[in-house]
Enzyme design. Structure first.
Site, PDB file in Angstrom:
ATOM      1  CG  ASP A 197      -1.503   1.165   1.734  1.00 58.77           C
ATOM      2  OD1 ASP A 197      -2.260   2.081   0.879  1.00 58.77           O
ATOM      3  OD2 ASP A 197      -1.305   1.598   2.661  1.00 58.77           O
ATOM      4  CG  ASP A 211      -1.518   7.967   1.225  1.00 59.68           C
ATOM      5  OD1 ASP A 211      -0.450   8.671   0.927  1.00 59.68           O
ATOM      6  OD2 ASP A 211      -2.691   8.518   0.596  1.00 59.68           O
TER       7      ASP A 211
END
Ligand code: M1P
Length: 270
Positions: free
Chosen positions: A30, A32
């Site tokens: 991922d 953020d």
């Protein structure tokens, strides 16, 4: 549905998967809160770690944002992100690159159709026009390839305004309440609503969460698919891929924690 396009040309200087230390392993990340702080740029240590990891396993980025934003966050001047990782997935994999080449995929507008999309957009704008929150900025709906991103404050909010909205939302449940109303109104479209960041939520068809990106690597023969994300709790946008039986999920608390776990699992061992 995504289709996997065979792209077997490994650019100069990039080892084919079969020649890496763990040829059947891929690490997916991922963005953020995992590779960088929310909406901010990743630190040089992270770039160095991913480069080193690519000698050991295949490396994929799977963000909820579109690739333009992911590129900004993982930018190294002069070298495009899609050439620095094996797979780059934007919008949960609705935009997909393998070894620098774009793969075929699907789109939100094809799925819902123009008429239903118009109703959805009108409903959102009407709802937000009646919503009283401390401040509003601009760009309340962002139309993306694989989803629609809705922000009650507006996507033009500054970093400080984002942080303030996040706190306000936590106390007042602005996004949660809006999602409940929208889910009811558009039940027939079979949509998923996901809070992945600070000021907005993503809307996409059922199954177009981050597990969608797994379609693109399905024919590659990976036996160990590691996924690293921070929003792995139910309702977070990493939850589905984290709990998917095809992946080995790792929850991280920050980019620093990601580096720590990568060192422990791979970088110090191979
Ligand atoms: O990657 C997580 C989320 O990042 C942004 O969220 P926000 O602007 O609310 O912080 C958005 O790009 C969102 O689509 C994405 O899921």
């Amino acid at each position: 549905m995504a289709t996997t396009t065979p792209v077997d040309v490994f650019p100069a200087g990039v080892k084919p998967f079969a020649e890496r230390k763990l040829p059947k392993t891929i690490c997916m990340f991922d963005v953020d809160g995992t590779l960088s702080l929310p909406r901010l740029a990743a630190e040089p240590e992270m770039h160095a770690a991913l480069k080193k990891l690519r000698e050991i396993t295949a490396v994929a980025i799977v963000g909820g944002s579109d690739l333009k934003k992911i590129r900004e966050q993982l930018d190294i001047p002069g070298v495009d992100l899609v050439d620095r990782v094996d797979y780059a997935f934007g919008e949960n994999g609705l935009t997909a690159y393998k070894l620098g080449k774009e793969l075929k995929s699907n789109s939100f507008i094809q799925y819902v159709g123009e008429e239903e999309y118009k109703k959805l957009a009108n409903w959102i704008l009407r709802y937000l026009s009646e919503l009283d929150i401390p401040i509003k900025r601009g760009t309340f709906i962002e139309f993306r390839r694989g989803m629609v991103n809705v922000s009650p404050i507006g996507r033009n909010a500054s970093t400080e305004e984002r942080n303030d909205f996040e706190k306000y939302d936590l106390a007042h449940g602005i996004r949660k309440t809006m999602i409940e109303a929208m889910r009811k109104e558009f039940e027939h479209l079979k949509l998923t609503f996901s809070i992945g960041g600070q000021i907005s939520f993503d809307v996409f068809p059922h199954g177009w969460d981050k597990t969608y990106s797994l379609n693109h690597i399905a024919d590659e023969g990976f036996t160990d698919i590691h996924f690293f994300g921070d929003k792995t709790y139910k309702g977070g946008n990493d939850y589905e891929i984290f709990t998917d039986e095809r992946t080995i999920g790792h929850t991280v608390t920050s980019p620093t924690d990601t580096l720590r776990q990568l060192n422990e699992l791979f970088l110090s061992k191979y």
